[in-house]
Write a protein that holds these residues in place. Structure first.
Motif, mmCIF file in Angstrom:
data_model
loop_
_atom_site.group_PDB
_atom_site.id
_atom_site.type_symbol
_atom_site.label_atom_id
_atom_site.label_comp_id
_atom_site.label_asym_id
_atom_site.label_seq_id
_atom_site.Cartn_x
_atom_site.Cartn_y
_atom_site.Cartn_z
ATOM 1 N N GLN A 130 17.595 -4.837 -8.571
ATOM 2 C CA GLN A 130 17.015 -3.285 -9.275
ATOM 3 C C GLN A 130 15.993 -2.896 -8.396
ATOM 4 N N ALA A 131 15.701 -1.425 -8.734
ATOM 5 C CA ALA A 131 14.390 -0.866 -8.064
ATOM 6 C C ALA A 131 14.003 0.061 -8.923
ATOM 7 N N MET A 132 12.778 0.577 -8.842
ATOM 8 C CA MET A 132 12.222 1.731 -9.590
ATOM 9 C C MET A 132 11.647 2.736 -8.628
ATOM 10 N N THR A 133 11.662 3.796 -8.817
ATOM 11 C CA THR A 133 11.257 4.878 -8.116
ATOM 12 C C THR A 133 10.383 5.729 -8.931
ATOM 13 N N ARG A 134 9.423 6.669 -8.356
ATOM 14 C CA ARG A 134 8.511 7.447 -9.076
ATOM 15 C C ARG A 134 9.722 8.516 -9.552
ATOM 16 N N ASP A 135 9.558 9.201 -10.783
ATOM 17 C CA ASP A 135 10.463 10.203 -11.222
ATOM 18 C C ASP A 135 10.519 11.185 -10.282
ATOM 19 N N HIS A 136 9.716 11.800 -9.511
ATOM 20 C CA HIS A 136 10.121 13.048 -8.611
ATOM 21 C C HIS A 136 10.344 12.500 -7.293
ATOM 22 N N THR A 167 5.813 7.928 -14.897
ATOM 23 C CA THR A 167 7.398 7.676 -15.497
ATOM 24 C C THR A 167 8.121 7.283 -14.113
ATOM 25 N N VAL A 168 8.686 6.439 -14.280
ATOM 26 C CA VAL A 168 9.868 5.668 -13.358
ATOM 27 C C VAL A 168 11.391 5.786 -13.740
ATOM 28 N N ILE A 169 12.055 5.973 -12.627
ATOM 29 C CA ILE A 169 13.574 5.811 -12.852
ATOM 30 C C ILE A 169 13.939 4.411 -12.471
ATOM 31 N N GLN A 170 14.735 3.805 -13.083
ATOM 32 C CA GLN A 170 15.248 2.466 -12.777
ATOM 33 C C GLN A 170 16.645 2.411 -12.278
ATOM 34 N N TYR A 171 17.057 1.793 -11.080
ATOM 35 C CA TYR A 171 18.224 1.669 -10.602
ATOM 36 C C TYR A 171 18.517 0.343 -10.535
ATOM 37 N N ARG A 172 19.851 0.094 -10.582
ATOM 38 C CA ARG A 172 20.631 -1.373 -10.330
ATOM 39 C C ARG A 172 21.838 -1.360 -9.760
ATOM 40 N N ILE A 173 22.171 -2.681 -9.285
ATOM 41 C CA ILE A 173 23.527 -2.871 -8.784
ATOM 42 C C ILE A 173 23.684 -4.442 -9.599
ATOM 43 N N LEU A 174 24.827 -4.514 -10.064
ATOM 44 C CA LEU A 174 25.122 -5.852 -10.525
ATOM 45 C C LEU A 174 26.453 -6.379 -9.469
#
Length: 180
Positions: A130-136, A167-174
């Motif tokens: 997973q990874a998180m990015t700043r929302d913008h 606020t952050v956006i979380q992404y993931r790959i399983l």
């Protein structure tokens, strides 16, 4: 354990070293790096670079994180960094990365992140990255999407940085979604 060096079509991902400190300081002292990352200190000084190199070495020995300097093949110049922090108890890894201004927009981070995802799934028992990015930070989100990750969640008021709620956006790959 991930290897000390990873090669891709254009890049070499290597352990960061003391020789990288001047470039790390010069590239990290960029308001864009500070704005788009969650944990990079600003201003970024020699003590920060040395502490990062020490953490990279200690965490590699512990098997808890694998941090790399991003370089072009055949060139020792430090361009940015990419890393994977591993939680073996829960079977997931957390990606992080940044790139110096002169090297942005050339696909280097996308290539480095892809290589790290592939190697992690090939050589570890991780079930999730997973990874998180700043929302913008749309460019960072694009890097993750281009590597097969999915936007998973908007995490409102997740972090405080410089006294401001982020606020952050979380992404993931399983693992079961990953294809090389």
């Amino acid at each position: 354990m991930l290897p000390a060096e990873i090669t891709t079509v254009r890049l070499r991902l290597t352990l960061p070293g003391v020789a990288d400190v001047p470039a790390m300081i010069a590239l990290a002292n960029d308001p864009v790096v500070e704005e788009m990352t969650l944990t990079m200190p600003y201003p970024y000084g020699e003590a920060d670079a040395v502490a990062f190199i020490n953490r990279a070495n200690v965490s590699r020995k512990e098997g808890s994180a694998f941090m790399y300097a991003i370089r072009l093949k055949g060139v020792d110049e430090f361009m940015g960094g990419v890393g994977l922090h591993i939680d073996p108890k829960y079977g997931y890894g957390e990606l992080g990365y940044w790139m110096g201004a002169p090297f942005r927009g050339k696909g280097y981070v996308t290539e480095a992140v892809g290589a790290l995802i592939d190697l992690a799934f090939e050589t570890t028992g991780l079930v999730r990255i997973q990874a998180m990015t700043r929302d913008h930070n749309h460019a960072s989100g694009k890097i993750l999407l281009n590597n097969g990750m999915q936007r998973e969640a908007v995490m409102e008021d997740h972090t405080i940085k410089n006294g401001e709620v982020q606020t952050v956006i979380q992404y993931r790959i399983l693992r079961r979604e990953w294809t090389k």
